[in-house]
Design a protein around this motif. Structure first.
Motif, PDB file in Angstrom:
ATOM      1  N   LYS A 127       8.339  -0.208   0.618  1.00  0.00           N
ATOM      2  CA  LYS A 127       7.051  -0.522   0.003  1.00  0.00           C
ATOM      3  C   LYS A 127       7.325  -1.571  -1.067  1.00  0.00           C
ATOM      4  CE  LYS A 127       3.108   1.497  -2.460  1.00  0.00           C
ATOM      5  NZ  LYS A 127       2.522   2.750  -3.026  1.00  0.00           N
ATOM      6  N   ILE A 128       6.609  -2.696  -1.008  1.00  0.00           N
ATOM      7  CA  ILE A 128       6.898  -3.850  -1.866  1.00  0.00           C
ATOM      8  C   ILE A 128       5.639  -4.251  -2.624  1.00  0.00           C
ATOM      9  CG2 ILE A 128       7.766  -6.217  -1.927  1.00  0.00           C
ATOM     10  CD1 ILE A 128       8.904  -5.635   0.947  1.00  0.00           C
ATOM     11  N   ILE A 148      12.251   2.514  -1.257  1.00  0.00           N
ATOM     12  CA  ILE A 148      12.498   2.929   0.120  1.00  0.00           C
ATOM     13  C   ILE A 148      11.647   4.164   0.402  1.00  0.00           C
ATOM     14  CG2 ILE A 148      14.232   3.769   1.757  1.00  0.00           C
ATOM     15  CD1 ILE A 148      16.333   2.192   0.171  1.00  0.00           C
ATOM     16  N   LEU A 149      10.773   4.073   1.404  1.00  0.00           N
ATOM     17  CA  LEU A 149       9.922   5.197   1.772  1.00  0.00           C
ATOM     18  C   LEU A 149      10.610   6.134   2.752  1.00  0.00           C
ATOM     19  CD1 LEU A 149       6.482   3.354   2.299  1.00  0.00           C
ATOM     20  CD2 LEU A 149       7.307   4.543   0.247  1.00  0.00           C
ATOM     21  N   ASN A 165      -1.264   4.969   8.480  1.00  0.00           N
ATOM     22  CA  ASN A 165       0.164   5.113   8.729  1.00  0.00           C
ATOM     23  C   ASN A 165       0.799   3.780   9.111  1.00  0.00           C
ATOM     24  OD1 ASN A 165       0.463   7.975   8.310  1.00  0.00           O
ATOM     25  ND2 ASN A 165      -0.657   8.279  10.229  1.00  0.00           N
ATOM     26  N   LEU A 166       2.120   3.764   9.130  1.00  0.00           N
ATOM     27  CA  LEU A 166       2.887   2.632   9.623  1.00  0.00           C
ATOM     28  C   LEU A 166       3.479   2.985  10.978  1.00  0.00           C
ATOM     29  CD1 LEU A 166       4.914   1.840   6.360  1.00  0.00           C
ATOM     30  CD2 LEU A 166       2.761   0.810   7.075  1.00  0.00           C
ATOM     31  N   PRO A 207       3.244   6.606   4.721  1.00  0.00           N
ATOM     32  CA  PRO A 207       3.707   5.919   3.506  1.00  0.00           C
ATOM     33  C   PRO A 207       3.565   6.768   2.249  1.00  0.00           C
ATOM     34  CG  PRO A 207       1.598   5.020   4.210  1.00  0.00           C
ATOM     35  CD  PRO A 207       2.042   5.962   5.280  1.00  0.00           C
ATOM     36  N   ALA A 208       2.730   7.819   2.286  1.00  0.00           N
ATOM     37  CA  ALA A 208       2.565   8.663   1.099  1.00  0.00           C
ATOM     38  C   ALA A 208       3.751   9.598   0.920  1.00  0.00           C
ATOM     39  CB  ALA A 208       1.272   9.463   1.210  1.00  0.00           C
ATOM     40  N   SER A 209       4.246  10.168   2.015  1.00  0.00           N
ATOM     41  CA  SER A 209       5.337  11.147   1.920  1.00  0.00           C
ATOM     42  C   SER A 209       6.678  10.615   2.402  1.00  0.00           C
ATOM     43  CB  SER A 209       4.976  12.396   2.722  1.00  0.00           C
ATOM     44  OG  SER A 209       4.880  12.083   4.108  1.00  0.00           O
TER      45      SER A 209
END
Length: 442
Positions: free
Chosen positions: A263-264, A273-274, A311-312, A327-329
């Motif tokens: 995540k930038i 780093i996720l 989501n990604l 990306p949240a968890s």
């Protein structure tokens, strides 16, 4: 009746200063009367003389009678003032009071809060007592009402305004350009580097972009020099705004590869780093030139999407699966396939089939029923939707003498016509419609 009229008329005391009628010396003169002992008669006094009577006479007294209560021996020769004479001071006082009221009214009318005729009044002297502070603040000019800081409105783009990759000529490095193909102006070069632009992404609102040059992410803002963000990184994509990026970084870890999902922050380049995904290091085999050009235009060996569910999705050539990342968890799971691109209204999508060098594009509804179809010679890659839901832009690659030609085409899904070329130089590909959020469905 005995006696004469002279004997019966009233007798006034004789004014003998030395002796009275009996010859006795006059008694001591009465003490001077003070104002408190003076009888007071007002204009409205019930005992005032009625009109027509002589001054000082009571009603019914015959003319010439001495005034009621008037003692010449006590009061001397001065006569009692008439009612009119007594009223004069009151009338004068009333006139003065009325004059004062008029002056005050004129002052209120013509004197403003800063002095006469709006001229600021003189400052109080140093010895004057300071005024008592008012609990109510002095009113200031009313500012323009706002709900908070004013947001910059999103930019407005042309009907065919896009960013895209290309070359100045076949042997030149890849550069990033921007152009509204509905105009006759020349494209604007956004980023050019001797190492070439390997990949790029543009924010959904069209404000800013990011490109990968020599393995590092570079921020692109109109009117500013390119700014380094993250190094190294292999793929980048914007979130649903222009402030956050997601990246995918692949590193060798012994016999495995390690994929780090990043995540930038676009403004600062700060990254976290996720998730970290490990898998066996794959063996990659090259395809024919046209298929390689199509493969690279579709994202290359490392691809990253943001789907409508937040989501990604990461796809890596040679990895055992496609991965969905929260990306949240930072949690990730394996999925069966990459996401599918739908129109912005999420009602239609494009099906692509290839056979013998010919590609068929099919417009499909939610029920997968065909709504439109067209055939083009060559291989199609990098399809993107216009915001109107009625057009798509894509890259069409063909084999010609000397190599592969790639140009941009637009297919109007309403007019029923065949796709139309918007470039003809043979070195244009990877177009993104500015200001349009692409709808990737998991």
């Amino acid at each position: 009746m005995s006696g004469s009229y002279d004997d019966e008329r009233p007798r006034w005391p004789e004014r003998d200063l030395d002796r009275n009628r009996d010859g006795d010396p006059d008694p001591e003169p009465p003490a001077p009367r003070t104002e408190a002992s003076e009888p007071t008669t007002s204009l409205g006094d019930a005992t005032a003389d009625p009109p027509g009577d002589p001054p000082g006479d009571s009603p019914g007294d015959p003319p010439g009678d001495p005034p009621d209560g008037w003692d010449p021996r006590r009061d001397g020769d001065r006569r009692r003032p008439t009612t009119a004479e007594q009223a004069v001071p009151w009338l004068i006082g009333l006139l003065l009071a009325l004059t004062g009221i008029v002056v005050v009214l004129l002052a209120l009318i013509f004197v403003g809060p800063n002095g006469v005729a709006g001229v600021p009044s003189a400052s109080p002297s140093a010895s004057a007592a300071p005024p008592t502070p008012s609990p109510t603040p002095i009113a200031s000019p009313t500012p323009v009402a706002t709900a908070g800081p004013t947001e910059t409105p999103p930019p407005v783009f042309g009907a065919l305004e896009m960013t895209f990759l290309g070359r100045a000529k076949a042997s030149s490095p890849i550069r990033l350009s921007r152009h509204d193909f509905a105009t006759t102006t020349d494209p604007t070069v956004v980023l050019e580097d001797p190492a070439g632009v390997a990949h790029y992404a543009w924010a959904p609102d069209g404000r800013v972009g990011v490109a990968i040059v020599s393995g590092r992410a570079v921020a692109l803002v109109e009117g500013q020099a390119p700014r380094a963000l993250t190094n190294p990184v292999d793929a980048v994509i914007f979130a649903d705004d222009s402030t956050t990026l997601y990246g995918l970084r692949i590193t060798r870890d012994g016999s495995n590869d390690r994929a780090e999902v990043l995540k930038i922050a676009f403004d600062t380049g700060a990254s976290e780093i996720l998730a970290t995904i490990s898998y066996p290091h794959p063996t990659i085999i090259a395809d024919a030139a046209l298929k390689e050009a199509q493969f690279a235009d579709n994202g290359g060996i490392v691809r990253l999407w943001v789907t409508l569910d937040g989501n990604l999705v990461a796809w890596i050539l040679g990895a055992p699966a496609t991965y969905r990342i929260d990306p949240a968890s930072g949690a990730f799971t394996q999925v069966d396939h990459p996401p599918v691109l739908w129109s912005p209204d999420q009602r239609t999508h494009i099906g692509v089939t290839e056979k013998s060098g010919v590609t068929t594009l099919t417009l499909l509804g939610r029920d997968e029923a065909t709504q439109a179809s067209v055939k083009v010679t060559g291989l199609v890659s990098h399809i993107r939707w216009a915001g109107s839901d009625n057009e798509i832009v894509f890259t069409l690659g063909r084999i010609v003498a000397g190599g592969v030609r790639q140009d941009l085409y637009v297919w109007d899904l309403v007019d029923g016509e065949a796709p139309a070329a918007i470039t003809s130089n043979g070195v244009s590909f990877g177009a993104e419609w500015l200001g349009v959020l692409q709808s990737w469905m998991p």
